[in-house]
Design a protein around this motif. Sequence first.
Motif, mmCIF file in Angstrom:
data_model
loop_
_atom_site.group_PDB
_atom_site.id
_atom_site.type_symbol
_atom_site.label_atom_id
_atom_site.label_comp_id
_atom_site.label_asym_id
_atom_site.label_seq_id
_atom_site.Cartn_x
_atom_site.Cartn_y
_atom_site.Cartn_z
ATOM 1 N N ASP A 52 -32.088 42.713 30.475
ATOM 2 C CA ASP A 52 -31.958 41.279 30.221
ATOM 3 C C ASP A 52 -31.561 41.046 28.780
ATOM 4 O OD1 ASP A 52 -32.033 38.581 30.721
ATOM 5 O OD2 ASP A 52 -34.193 38.383 30.448
ATOM 6 N N GLY A 53 -31.087 39.827 28.499
ATOM 7 C CA GLY A 53 -30.827 39.449 27.121
ATOM 8 C C GLY A 53 -32.134 39.244 26.375
ATOM 9 N N PRO A 54 -32.114 39.295 25.050
ATOM 10 C CA PRO A 54 -33.361 39.221 24.272
ATOM 11 C C PRO A 54 -34.007 37.840 24.243
ATOM 12 C CG PRO A 54 -31.463 39.295 22.812
ATOM 13 C CD PRO A 54 -30.936 39.523 24.196
ATOM 14 N N HIS A 55 -33.263 36.783 24.590
ATOM 15 C CA HIS A 55 -33.818 35.423 24.482
ATOM 16 C C HIS A 55 -33.539 34.625 25.752
ATOM 17 C CE1 HIS A 55 -34.216 36.462 20.265
ATOM 18 N NE2 HIS A 55 -32.918 36.653 20.176
ATOM 19 N N SER A 56 -33.833 35.199 26.907
ATOM 20 C CA SER A 56 -33.411 34.575 28.163
ATOM 21 C C SER A 56 -34.345 33.473 28.656
ATOM 22 C CB SER A 56 -33.275 35.632 29.254
ATOM 23 O OG SER A 56 -34.512 36.267 29.499
ATOM 24 N N LEU A 178 -15.761 44.169 12.843
ATOM 25 C CA LEU A 178 -15.651 42.862 12.204
ATOM 26 C C LEU A 178 -15.753 41.715 13.204
ATOM 27 C CD1 LEU A 178 -12.771 43.536 9.625
ATOM 28 C CD2 LEU A 178 -15.246 43.618 9.268
ATOM 29 N N CYS A 179 -15.815 42.044 14.501
ATOM 30 C CA CYS A 179 -15.935 41.023 15.533
ATOM 31 C C CYS A 179 -17.400 40.624 15.716
ATOM 32 C CB CYS A 179 -15.376 41.531 16.859
ATOM 33 S SG CYS A 179 -13.605 41.930 16.827
ATOM 34 N N SER A 180 -17.613 39.531 16.431
ATOM 35 C CA SER A 180 -18.968 39.065 16.732
ATOM 36 C C SER A 180 -19.220 39.157 18.240
ATOM 37 C CB SER A 180 -19.155 37.617 16.267
ATOM 38 O OG SER A 180 -18.996 37.519 14.869
ATOM 39 N N PHE A 181 -20.517 39.190 18.611
ATOM 40 C CA PHE A 181 -20.902 39.352 20.009
ATOM 41 C C PHE A 181 -22.018 38.386 20.361
ATOM 42 C CE2 PHE A 181 -19.084 43.243 18.521
ATOM 43 C CZ PHE A 181 -18.317 43.707 19.574
ATOM 44 N N GLY A 182 -21.936 37.818 21.562
ATOM 45 C CA GLY A 182 -22.993 36.943 22.045
ATOM 46 C C GLY A 182 -24.214 37.741 22.472
ATOM 47 N N PRO A 183 -25.359 37.068 22.668
ATOM 48 C CA PRO A 183 -26.613 37.775 22.926
ATOM 49 C C PRO A 183 -26.919 38.051 24.384
ATOM 50 C CG PRO A 183 -27.055 35.451 22.611
ATOM 51 C CD PRO A 183 -25.567 35.627 22.421
ATOM 52 N N ASP A 184 -26.195 37.400 25.330
ATOM 53 C CA ASP A 184 -26.637 37.426 26.725
ATOM 54 C C ASP A 184 -25.512 37.866 27.652
ATOM 55 O OD1 ASP A 184 -27.728 36.983 29.222
ATOM 56 O OD2 ASP A 184 -28.609 35.058 28.700
ATOM 57 N N PRO A 185 -25.644 39.014 28.331
ATOM 58 C CA PRO A 185 -24.572 39.467 29.221
ATOM 59 C C PRO A 185 -24.403 38.607 30.467
ATOM 60 C CG PRO A 185 -26.499 40.886 29.430
ATOM 61 C CD PRO A 185 -26.759 39.968 28.274
ATOM 62 N N ASP A 187 -24.772 35.112 30.402
ATOM 63 C CA ASP A 187 -24.486 33.728 30.023
ATOM 64 C C ASP A 187 -23.665 33.710 28.740
ATOM 65 O OD1 ASP A 187 -24.412 31.040 29.505
ATOM 66 O OD2 ASP A 187 -26.581 30.753 29.383
ATOM 67 N N HIS A 188 -22.402 33.316 28.853
ATOM 68 C CA HIS A 188 -21.516 33.292 27.688
ATOM 69 C C HIS A 188 -21.380 31.897 27.083
ATOM 70 C CE1 HIS A 188 -19.329 37.249 28.985
ATOM 71 N NE2 HIS A 188 -20.571 37.437 28.585
ATOM 72 N N ARG A 189 -22.179 30.964 27.540
ATOM 73 C CA ARG A 189 -22.072 29.601 27.009
ATOM 74 C C ARG A 189 -22.417 29.503 25.520
ATOM 75 N NH1 ARG A 189 -25.605 26.464 31.341
ATOM 76 N NH2 ARG A 189 -26.819 28.371 31.002
ATOM 77 N N PRO A 190 -23.405 30.249 25.005
ATOM 78 C CA PRO A 190 -23.651 30.168 23.556
ATOM 79 C C PRO A 190 -22.420 30.517 22.721
ATOM 80 C CG PRO A 190 -25.500 31.217 24.650
ATOM 81 C CD PRO A 190 -24.429 31.074 25.678
ATOM 82 N N VAL A 191 -21.668 31.502 23.181
ATOM 83 C CA VAL A 191 -20.451 31.906 22.476
ATOM 84 C C VAL A 191 -19.405 30.789 22.529
ATOM 85 C CG1 VAL A 191 -18.430 33.406 22.748
ATOM 86 C CG2 VAL A 191 -20.713 34.396 22.656
ATOM 87 N N LEU A 192 -19.289 30.137 23.673
ATOM 88 C CA LEU A 192 -18.298 29.067 23.810
ATOM 89 C C LEU A 192 -18.674 27.845 22.980
ATOM 90 C CD1 LEU A 192 -17.585 29.473 27.605
ATOM 91 C CD2 LEU A 192 -15.935 29.790 25.755
ATOM 92 N N HIS A 193 -19.963 27.581 22.832
ATOM 93 C CA HIS A 193 -20.379 26.495 21.939
ATOM 94 C C HIS A 193 -19.984 26.818 20.499
ATOM 95 C CE1 HIS A 193 -22.464 23.679 24.480
ATOM 96 N NE2 HIS A 193 -23.205 24.622 25.028
ATOM 97 N N ALA A 194 -20.179 28.061 20.082
ATOM 98 C CA ALA A 194 -19.779 28.461 18.720
ATOM 99 C C ALA A 194 -18.275 28.327 18.538
ATOM 100 C CB ALA A 194 -20.232 29.900 18.452
ATOM 101 N N LEU A 195 -17.528 28.647 19.596
ATOM 102 C CA LEU A 195 -16.061 28.529 19.546
ATOM 103 C C LEU A 195 -15.634 27.081 19.353
ATOM 104 C CD1 LEU A 195 -13.262 30.081 20.193
ATOM 105 C CD2 LEU A 195 -13.565 29.109 22.477
ATOM 106 N N ARG A 196 -16.156 26.194 20.170
ATOM 107 C CA ARG A 196 -15.699 24.801 20.121
ATOM 108 C C ARG A 196 -16.145 24.095 18.847
ATOM 109 N NH1 ARG A 196 -18.934 20.526 21.654
ATOM 110 N NH2 ARG A 196 -21.111 21.031 22.122
ATOM 111 N N LEU A 197 -17.221 24.610 18.216
ATOM 112 C CA LEU A 197 -17.707 24.001 16.970
ATOM 113 C C LEU A 197 -17.020 24.576 15.735
ATOM 114 C CD1 LEU A 197 -21.519 23.756 17.802
ATOM 115 C CD2 LEU A 197 -19.837 21.905 17.745
ATOM 116 N N GLY A 198 -16.059 25.480 15.924
ATOM 117 C CA GLY A 198 -15.233 25.940 14.818
ATOM 118 C C GLY A 198 -15.586 27.277 14.216
ATOM 119 N N ALA A 199 -16.593 27.966 14.764
ATOM 120 C CA ALA A 199 -16.976 29.248 14.181
ATOM 121 C C ALA A 199 -15.962 30.343 14.478
ATOM 122 C CB ALA A 199 -18.352 29.671 14.710
#
Length: 315
Positions: A52-56, A178-185, A187-199
């Motif tokens: 599981d992911g660390p913060h599920s 140099l790339c970044s990785f999301g925490p949950d295999p 659920d990729h929504r946290p990564v998409l929120h970071a994308l849309r907010l400009g990160a």
Amino acid sequence: MTDNTIYQHDRKKSLPWVTLIAALLVLVLAFAAVLFPDSGGYNLQGVFLVFDGPHSGPERQELFESICSVLEDASGQSMNLVVVNKTSEFFKEAQKGVDFVLCPDGLALQLAQDDFGLLVCGRRKLPDNLRPRGVVVSRADMSEVKQPWMNHARRTVFGDSLSLVSLGSVNSQADLSLCSFGPDPYDHRPVLHALRLGAFDFACVRQWDADSFFRSGLLDPKEWIVKDHTDPVPDLVVMASRKIPLVERLKWADSLALLGRSGENSEDPSLKSQNIHHLIEQLGAVGLTGFNILLEPDFELVRRKFSGDWPPEGK
């Protein structure tokens, strides 16, 4: 692209003979299991291993407990649920001896091929009932960039570091430091929120997670475009020890594949109805509605395509 068009994937329609071959393979395996049963008298270890992911959160834990209860019903053996969120712990536990494993497909490829066989992979509700593709979501003005993890590494994020929808088409020689990785295999929504907010400018994520962001208006199709990143992949999978007789594995796979299918008999007499219904209710924690049978020859095609040619742990 018109204002009413979100985006479109190139999809190849499945040929009728593919379904026929799959059905024949199931019959062949079933007959082989009956005619040549494993008489080793294997005793179950009583362990269900989950990655599981660390913060599920608690909802995910309830799902795993529900799957564990159904596996207990199917096997007639009490199961100890072991949940880990580090790959080192995952492989350490797997080597101790477990009966069932739930994990992302990328981790499944790294398990000893002679020790574990496939049972099922996750199923989504219609029309998203097929396996997901990995997609790259990028800014429209950067749509021509290829392999952004090489050319714009600091502005590229992967949904996670363990699933094929995220990393499946990245060559094992690529430097992703140099790339970044999301925490949950799952659920990729946290990564998409970071994308849309400009990160980030590029995100390699699960197709269905990207779909949900466009449908809900969180991503504007005038500003963001989507390209296929991988072929369809199994995604979440449930595996079983090969020490368990094949006929038993086939029976359990069939029982799991019937769960939640409307109009089909999912009331396997060996399964308790309350456990079935509770599991179906909990599957939404990972965006599933049930499971599909995953045939060995099918997974071997995935293994030949991806195993050894992608960075299995990202960074």
